[in-house]
Design a protein around this motif. Structure first.
Motif, PDB file in Angstrom:
ATOM      1  N   LEU A  21       6.887  -0.292   3.539  1.00 16.71           N
ATOM      2  CA  LEU A  21       6.871  -0.122   4.999  1.00 16.71           C
ATOM      3  C   LEU A  21       6.789  -1.463   5.722  1.00 16.71           C
ATOM      4  CD1 LEU A  21       4.722   3.116   5.383  1.00 16.71           C
ATOM      5  CD2 LEU A  21       7.200   2.857   5.706  1.00 16.71           C
ATOM      6  N   MET A  22       6.229  -2.486   5.080  1.00 19.88           N
ATOM      7  CA  MET A  22       6.207  -3.829   5.689  1.00 19.88           C
ATOM      8  C   MET A  22       7.618  -4.392   5.816  1.00 19.88           C
ATOM      9  SD  MET A  22       2.809  -5.796   4.228  1.00 19.88           S
ATOM     10  CE  MET A  22       3.493  -6.071   2.621  1.00 19.88           C
ATOM     11  N   PHE A  23       8.537  -3.943   4.959  1.00 19.92           N
ATOM     12  CA  PHE A  23       9.911  -4.439   4.965  1.00 19.92           C
ATOM     13  C   PHE A  23      10.902  -3.403   5.491  1.00 19.92           C
ATOM     14  CE2 PHE A  23       7.709  -6.850   1.668  1.00 19.92           C
ATOM     15  CZ  PHE A  23       8.012  -8.150   2.068  1.00 19.92           C
ATOM     16  N   LYS A  24      10.416  -2.490   6.314  1.00 22.90           N
ATOM     17  CA  LYS A  24      11.257  -1.368   6.742  1.00 22.90           C
ATOM     18  C   LYS A  24      12.483  -1.777   7.545  1.00 22.90           C
ATOM     19  CE  LYS A  24       8.416  -0.232  10.739  1.00 22.90           C
ATOM     20  NZ  LYS A  24       7.527   0.776  11.305  1.00 22.90           N
ATOM     21  N   HIS A  25      12.498  -2.978   8.103  1.00 23.29           N
ATOM     22  CA  HIS A  25      13.656  -3.405   8.887  1.00 23.29           C
ATOM     23  C   HIS A  25      14.612  -4.284   8.090  1.00 23.29           C
ATOM     24  CE1 HIS A  25      12.019  -1.556  12.428  1.00 23.29           C
ATOM     25  NE2 HIS A  25      10.891  -2.211  12.258  1.00 23.29           N
ATOM     26  N   SER A  26      14.305  -4.547   6.828  1.00 23.40           N
ATOM     27  CA  SER A  26      15.168  -5.385   6.003  1.00 23.40           C
ATOM     28  C   SER A  26      16.332  -4.576   5.440  1.00 23.40           C
ATOM     29  CB  SER A  26      14.375  -5.991   4.839  1.00 23.40           C
ATOM     30  OG  SER A  26      15.265  -6.675   3.972  1.00 23.40           O
ATOM     31  N   PRO A  27      17.549  -5.101   5.570  1.00 28.78           N
ATOM     32  CA  PRO A  27      18.698  -4.401   4.982  1.00 28.78           C
ATOM     33  C   PRO A  27      18.786  -4.607   3.466  1.00 28.78           C
ATOM     34  CG  PRO A  27      19.422  -6.416   6.041  1.00 28.78           C
ATOM     35  CD  PRO A  27      17.937  -6.276   6.326  1.00 28.78           C
ATOM     36  N   TYR A  28      17.896  -5.435   2.911  1.00 24.94           N
ATOM     37  CA  TYR A  28      17.955  -5.775   1.489  1.00 24.94           C
ATOM     38  C   TYR A  28      16.943  -5.018   0.636  1.00 24.94           C
ATOM     39  CZ  TYR A  28      20.486  -9.551   3.670  1.00 24.94           C
ATOM     40  OH  TYR A  28      21.371 -10.257   4.422  1.00 24.94           O
ATOM     41  N   ILE A  29      16.083  -4.237   1.258  1.00 29.17           N
ATOM     42  CA  ILE A  29      15.042  -3.495   0.555  1.00 29.17           C
ATOM     43  C   ILE A  29      15.300  -2.006   0.747  1.00 29.17           C
ATOM     44  CG2 ILE A  29      12.544  -3.082   0.378  1.00 29.17           C
ATOM     45  CD1 ILE A  29      13.239  -5.969  -0.279  1.00 29.17           C
ATOM     46  N   VAL A  30      15.135  -1.232  -0.315  1.00 29.32           N
ATOM     47  CA  VAL A  30      15.288   0.223  -0.216  1.00 29.32           C
ATOM     48  C   VAL A  30      14.354   0.741   0.876  1.00 29.32           C
ATOM     49  CG1 VAL A  30      14.861   2.398  -1.435  1.00 29.32           C
ATOM     50  CG2 VAL A  30      16.018   0.524  -2.596  1.00 29.32           C
ATOM     51  N   HIS A  31      14.900   1.563   1.759  1.00 26.21           N
ATOM     52  CA  HIS A  31      14.119   2.074   2.885  1.00 26.21           C
ATOM     53  C   HIS A  31      13.166   3.183   2.425  1.00 26.21           C
ATOM     54  CE1 HIS A  31      13.207   2.818   7.074  1.00 26.21           C
ATOM     55  NE2 HIS A  31      13.346   4.104   6.837  1.00 26.21           N
ATOM     56  N   CYS A  32      11.930   3.085   2.868  1.00 27.69           N
ATOM     57  CA  CYS A  32      10.921   4.101   2.583  1.00 27.69           C
ATOM     58  C   CYS A  32      10.662   4.882   3.868  1.00 27.69           C
ATOM     59  CB  CYS A  32       9.638   3.439   2.089  1.00 27.69           C
ATOM     60  SG  CYS A  32       8.318   4.617   1.742  1.00 27.69           S
ATOM     61  N   PHE A  33      10.794   6.198   3.792  1.00 26.50           N
ATOM     62  CA  PHE A  33      10.577   7.043   4.962  1.00 26.50           C
ATOM     63  C   PHE A  33       9.124   7.470   5.099  1.00 26.50           C
ATOM     64  CE2 PHE A  33      14.966   7.728   3.548  1.00 26.50           C
ATOM     65  CZ  PHE A  33      15.638   7.295   4.678  1.00 26.50           C
ATOM     66  N   GLY A  34       8.307   7.148   4.108  1.00 28.99           N
ATOM     67  CA  GLY A  34       6.898   7.518   4.125  1.00 28.99           C
ATOM     68  C   GLY A  34       6.536   8.266   2.858  1.00 28.99           C
ATOM     69  N   ALA A  35       5.406   8.925   2.899  1.00 31.45           N
ATOM     70  CA  ALA A  35       4.913   9.646   1.724  1.00 31.45           C
ATOM     71  C   ALA A  35       4.312  10.974   2.164  1.00 31.45           C
ATOM     72  CB  ALA A  35       3.865   8.806   1.003  1.00 31.45           C
ATOM     73  N   ASN A  36       4.240  11.903   1.221  1.00 35.53           N
ATOM     74  CA  ASN A  36       3.560  13.165   1.474  1.00 35.53           C
ATOM     75  C   ASN A  36       3.052  13.746   0.169  1.00 35.53           C
ATOM     76  OD1 ASN A  36       5.756  14.454   0.259  1.00 35.53           O
ATOM     77  ND2 ASN A  36       6.239  15.728   2.002  1.00 35.53           N
ATOM     78  N   VAL A  37       2.305  14.806   0.265  1.00 34.61           N
ATOM     79  CA  VAL A  37       1.792  15.528  -0.899  1.00 34.61           C
ATOM     80  C   VAL A  37       2.387  16.928  -0.842  1.00 34.61           C
ATOM     81  CG1 VAL A  37      -0.279  16.393  -2.048  1.00 34.61           C
ATOM     82  CG2 VAL A  37      -0.345  14.194  -0.863  1.00 34.61           C
ATOM     83  N   SER A  38       2.896  17.383  -1.971  1.00 42.09           N
ATOM     84  CA  SER A  38       3.477  18.724  -2.018  1.00 42.09           C
ATOM     85  C   SER A  38       2.697  19.580  -3.011  1.00 42.09           C
ATOM     86  CB  SER A  38       4.957  18.648  -2.418  1.00 42.09           C
ATOM     87  OG  SER A  38       5.103  18.013  -3.664  1.00 42.09           O
ATOM     88  N   PHE A  39       3.036  20.834  -3.075  1.00 46.42           N
ATOM     89  CA  PHE A  39       2.447  21.748  -4.054  1.00 46.42           C
ATOM     90  C   PHE A  39       3.597  22.355  -4.829  1.00 46.42           C
ATOM     91  CE2 PHE A  39       0.738  25.842  -5.481  1.00 46.42           C
ATOM     92  CZ  PHE A  39      -0.383  25.382  -6.169  1.00 46.42           C
ATOM     93  N   GLU A  40       3.728  21.973  -6.105  1.00 46.99           N
ATOM     94  CA  GLU A  40       4.833  22.433  -6.944  1.00 46.99           C
ATOM     95  C   GLU A  40       4.293  22.810  -8.315  1.00 46.99           C
ATOM     96  OE1 GLU A  40       8.198  19.618  -6.879  1.00 46.99           O
ATOM     97  OE2 GLU A  40       7.009  18.523  -5.409  1.00 46.99           O
ATOM     98  N   ASP A  41       4.633  23.956  -8.791  1.00 48.17           N
ATOM     99  CA  ASP A  41       4.240  24.402 -10.133  1.00 48.17           C
ATOM    100  C   ASP A  41       2.743  24.209 -10.382  1.00 48.17           C
ATOM    101  OD1 ASP A  41       6.918  25.072 -10.706  1.00 48.17           O
ATOM    102  OD2 ASP A  41       7.343  23.001 -11.276  1.00 48.17           O
TER     103      ASP A  41
END
Length: 116
Positions: free
Chosen positions: A60-80
């Protein structure tokens, strides 16, 4: 716990910190951002998620860089009957630099310059 914003698909890779899967979204808005129709989902058990929590902060510190994979954030899910911690990442269809190096012994100089 967040609502399910995506549907987990094919596993793209596995590593020491978890599993990376392809996930489909329905142009869902997550934290004010419209997610693309395909994302990469990096997941691990919530109880072992400290390294992924640190990774999301760095990305997230590099969210404006075109050279770093963009991270949209994180969450917790419930699966299996488990609660995975998930990083929602830009899907790069051509793979990572590590993938490129694994498929050949070396890269041409112009490609090394591009990645560094």
């Amino acid at each position: 716990m967040a609502e399910l914003l995506w549907k987990r698909g094919t596993t793209l890779g596995e590593g020491g910190f978890g599993v990376v899967s392809l996930a489909a979204t329905s142009n869902t808005i997550f934290r004010g951002v419209t997610l693309p129709s395909l994302i990469a989902l990096k997941s691990c058990n919530f109880n072992a998620s400290q390294s992924l929590k640190e990774e999301v902060e760095i990305l997230l510190m590099f969210k404006h860089s075109p050279y770093i994979v963009h991270c949209f954030g994180a969450n917790v899910s419930f699966e299996d009957n488990v609660n995975p911690y998930n990083l929602l990442l830009e899907y790069t269809s051509r793979g990572s630099l590590a993938d490129r190096l694994q498929n050949c012994n070396s890269l041409p100089e112009f490609e090394v310059k591009k990645h560094t």
